[in-house]
Design a protein around this motif. Structure first.
Motif, PDB file in Angstrom:
ATOM      1  N   CYS A   1      54.968  92.445   7.864  1.00 35.27           N
ATOM      2  CA  CYS A   1      56.141  93.151   7.351  1.00 35.27           C
ATOM      3  C   CYS A   1      55.810  93.983   6.106  1.00 35.27           C
ATOM      4  O   CYS A   1      56.178  95.153   6.015  1.00 35.27           O
ATOM      5  N   HIS A   2      55.124  93.377   5.154  1.00 36.90           N
ATOM      6  CA  HIS A   2      54.889  94.026   3.865  1.00 36.90           C
ATOM      7  C   HIS A   2      53.598  94.848   3.825  1.00 36.90           C
ATOM      8  O   HIS A   2      53.330  95.506   2.815  1.00 36.90           O
ATOM      9  N   GLY A   3      52.805  94.811   4.887  1.00 33.99           N
ATOM     10  CA  GLY A   3      51.554  95.555   4.900  1.00 33.99           C
ATOM     11  C   GLY A   3      50.420  94.747   4.308  1.00 33.99           C
ATOM     12  O   GLY A   3      50.627  93.831   3.497  1.00 33.99           O
ATOM     13  N   ALA A   4      49.187  95.070   4.700  1.00 30.57           N
ATOM     14  CA  ALA A   4      48.016  94.302   4.270  1.00 30.57           C
ATOM     15  C   ALA A   4      47.864  94.293   2.752  1.00 30.57           C
ATOM     16  O   ALA A   4      47.459  93.291   2.166  1.00 30.57           O
ATOM     17  N   GLY A   5      48.189  95.399   2.101  1.00 34.28           N
ATOM     18  CA  GLY A   5      48.061  95.471   0.651  1.00 34.28           C
ATOM     19  C   GLY A   5      49.371  95.324  -0.080  1.00 34.28           C
ATOM     20  O   GLY A   5      49.449  95.583  -1.291  1.00 34.28           O
ATOM     21  N   GLY A   6      50.431  94.913   0.633  1.00 35.83           N
ATOM     22  CA  GLY A   6      51.734  94.732  -0.007  1.00 35.83           C
ATOM     23  C   GLY A   6      52.481  96.021  -0.244  1.00 35.83           C
ATOM     24  O   GLY A   6      53.457  96.039  -1.004  1.00 35.83           O
ATOM     25  N   GLY A   7      52.043  97.114   0.405  1.00 39.54           N
ATOM     26  CA  GLY A   7      52.667  98.406   0.173  1.00 39.54           C
ATOM     27  C   GLY A   7      54.016  98.587   0.831  1.00 39.54           C
ATOM     28  O   GLY A   7      54.718  99.545   0.553  1.00 39.54           O
ATOM     29  N   GLY A   8      54.389  97.652   1.715  1.00 40.67           N
ATOM     30  CA  GLY A   8      55.691  97.700   2.342  1.00 40.67           C
ATOM     31  C   GLY A   8      55.797  98.771   3.418  1.00 40.67           C
ATOM     32  O   GLY A   8      54.827  99.445   3.777  1.00 40.67           O
ATOM     33  N   ALA A   9      56.991  98.925   3.942  1.00 38.97           N
ATOM     34  CA  ALA A   9      57.296  99.924   4.970  1.00 38.97           C
ATOM     35  C   ALA A   9      58.798 100.151   4.931  1.00 38.97           C
ATOM     36  O   ALA A   9      59.509  99.559   4.108  1.00 38.97           O
ATOM     37  N   LYS A  10      59.298 101.002   5.803  1.00 42.19           N
ATOM     38  CA  LYS A  10      60.721 101.283   5.836  1.00 42.19           C
ATOM     39  C   LYS A  10      61.498  99.994   6.138  1.00 42.19           C
ATOM     40  O   LYS A  10      61.327  99.393   7.188  1.00 42.19           O
TER      41      LYS A  10
ATOM     42  N   ASN B   1      58.117  97.272  -1.070  1.00 44.81           N
ATOM     43  CA  ASN B   1      56.787  97.466  -1.634  1.00 44.81           C
ATOM     44  C   ASN B   1      56.603  96.446  -2.757  1.00 44.81           C
ATOM     45  O   ASN B   1      57.384  96.410  -3.707  1.00 44.81           O
ATOM     46  N   LEU B   2      55.570  95.613  -2.652  1.00 47.27           N
ATOM     47  CA  LEU B   2      55.351  94.551  -3.634  1.00 47.27           C
ATOM     48  C   LEU B   2      54.425  95.001  -4.763  1.00 47.27           C
ATOM     49  O   LEU B   2      54.135  94.207  -5.662  1.00 47.27           O
ATOM     50  N   ASN B   3      53.989  96.245  -4.728  1.00 47.66           N
ATOM     51  CA  ASN B   3      53.073  96.747  -5.753  1.00 47.66           C
ATOM     52  C   ASN B   3      53.781  97.446  -6.907  1.00 47.66           C
ATOM     53  O   ASN B   3      53.205  97.613  -7.979  1.00 47.66           O
ATOM     54  N   ASP B   4      55.025  97.887  -6.658  1.00 43.72           N
ATOM     55  CA  ASP B   4      55.723  98.590  -7.726  1.00 43.72           C
ATOM     56  C   ASP B   4      56.525  97.590  -8.570  1.00 43.72           C
ATOM     57  O   ASP B   4      56.451  96.382  -8.381  1.00 43.72           O
TER      58      ASP B   4
ATOM     59  N   TRP C   1      63.315 104.007  -2.646  1.00 44.07           N
ATOM     60  CA  TRP C   1      64.307 103.725  -1.614  1.00 44.07           C
ATOM     61  C   TRP C   1      63.705 102.783  -0.580  1.00 44.07           C
ATOM     62  O   TRP C   1      62.615 103.026  -0.072  1.00 44.07           O
ATOM     63  N   LEU C   2      64.435 101.718  -0.258  1.00 42.64           N
ATOM     64  CA  LEU C   2      63.933 100.731   0.694  1.00 42.64           C
ATOM     65  C   LEU C   2      63.876 101.303   2.105  1.00 42.64           C
ATOM     66  O   LEU C   2      62.969 100.988   2.871  1.00 42.64           O
ATOM     67  N   TYR C   3      64.838 102.135   2.447  1.00 41.99           N
ATOM     68  CA  TYR C   3      64.854 102.735   3.780  1.00 41.99           C
ATOM     69  C   TYR C   3      64.424 104.203   3.695  1.00 41.99           C
ATOM     70  O   TYR C   3      63.316 104.546   3.997  1.00 41.99           O
ATOM     71  N   SER C   4      65.300 105.057   3.253  1.00 41.09           N
ATOM     72  CA  SER C   4      64.945 106.474   3.098  1.00 41.09           C
ATOM     73  C   SER C   4      66.040 107.152   2.286  1.00 41.09           C
ATOM     74  O   SER C   4      67.207 106.783   2.392  1.00 41.09           O
ATOM     75  N   PRO C   5      65.689 108.150   1.481  1.00 47.55           N
ATOM     76  CA  PRO C   5      66.709 108.824   0.661  1.00 47.55           C
ATOM     77  C   PRO C   5      67.451 109.935   1.385  1.00 47.55           C
ATOM     78  O   PRO C   5      68.338 110.549   0.793  1.00 47.55           O
ATOM     79  N   ASP C   6      67.085 110.240   2.648  1.00 46.54           N
ATOM     80  CA  ASP C   6      67.786 111.325   3.317  1.00 46.54           C
ATOM     81  C   ASP C   6      69.216 110.905   3.655  1.00 46.54           C
ATOM     82  O   ASP C   6      69.506 109.728   3.873  1.00 46.54           O
ATOM     83  N   LYS C   7      70.104 111.867   3.699  1.00 43.20           N
ATOM     84  CA  LYS C   7      71.526 111.573   3.847  1.00 43.20           C
ATOM     85  C   LYS C   7      71.824 110.862   5.168  1.00 43.20           C
ATOM     86  O   LYS C   7      72.664 109.950   5.214  1.00 43.20           O
TER      87      LYS C   7
END
Length: 292
Positions: A126-135, A139-142, A244-250
């Protein structure tokens, strides 16, 4: 009936098989002796395997082989040896608090090694190999944390999950404002534009920001705060930053307003051992986004 005479290829002088395709004859060339002997050796090798190792299934069991060796037994033996090797350090992890682990360089290195494996096995999908997250997966790095990035915060989230079946887990979901007829389409559109404006994003021409501000104050401020700074007690994200956890588009914002949001993180207590949960906590914390 007499045997038909062998047909000999005039160019090579080799007998043919008698097969013919559009005038092309198949030569009856014998296989090289080295290839044949190799083939025979593989048959002998396979027979040896059948005798030495478990091979043939029976009604309720299988042949055990003269060596009595099993891959499962070998794995169990290796795991027992690993447990015995790690035993003293795992005991230290169990007995130490997460703050003590983070303060002890030797224990911290060990915890990160254990946590790295646990993260790859359980969290990386879910969070990616380096914790970078996805939609939809943080993201666990920020340094932007829905429920806090201190050691104790991370430990509670890992231990009890988010929006899970555990009462101690993180709670709070975004309502389905459209599907449940709480807001009208024009109100959802207006508040989506207003949410984008909070983080300095451009809005559509003719966007009714005054209506969006009113809708936000009446329906969203309770969780996200009057200025959109978020609320960690409810897992409501900060809408004023660029993360933005998902996406900033409207369109994505409108979709979330329409159907709600509420990703689930599993409960890991009971599935992972106590020292592994602590090691995982420290490992996530040291990604770089953990708070002091």
């Amino acid at each position: 009936m007499a045997d038909e005479p062998k047909q000999i290829d005039q160019l090579t002088g080799t007998a043919t098989t008698g097969h013919d395709w559009d005038g092309i004859h198949e030569l009856n060339t014998p296989l090289p002796r080295w290839w044949l002997w190799t083939f025979y050796l593989t048959i002998v090798w396979a027979l040896g395997y059948w005798i030495v190792y478990p091979a043939w299934p029976l009604l309720t069991t299988s042949t055990q082989g003269v060596f009595g060796w099993h891959t499962r037994t070998a794995v169990v033996t290796d795991l027992d040896e690993l447990k015995a090797q790690r035993g003293p350090m795992m005991d230290k992890l169990t007995n130490a608090s997460i703050d003590q682990i983070a303060a002890d360089p030797q224990l911290l290195d060990f915890a990160r090694a254990v946590g790295r494996v646990a993260f790859a096995d359980n969290c990386a999908p879910c969070h990616g190999a380096g914790g970078g997250g996805a939609k939809g997966y943080p993201n666990l790095n920020d340094d932007d944390w829905l429920w806090g990035g201190k050691l104790a915060d991370i430990n509670q989230t890992i231990r009890f999950g988010a929006r899970s079946s555990n009462d101690k887990g993180r709670q709070g979901s975004m309502p389905a404002f459209g599907r449940d007829n709480i807001l009208k389409p024009n109100e959802i559109s207006a508040v989506a534009d207003f949410a984008r404006s909070l983080s300095g994003l451009p809005t559509e021409a003719g966007a009714d920001l005054n209506l969006g501000k009113k809708v936000f104050a009446d329906n969203c401020a309770l969780c996200h705060g009057p200025t959109g700074k978020g609320n960690r007690e409810m897992g409501a994200p900060d809408l004023t930053d660029k993360i933005w956890l998902y996406s900033p588009d409207k369109q994505t914002i409108v979709q979330g307003m329409q159907n709600g949001r509420g990703g689930v993180m599993p409960v890991w207590e009971g599935r992972l051992s106590e020292p592994v949960i602590k090691a995982l906590t420290v490992y996530v914390y040291t990604f770089g986004g953990g708070e002091k």
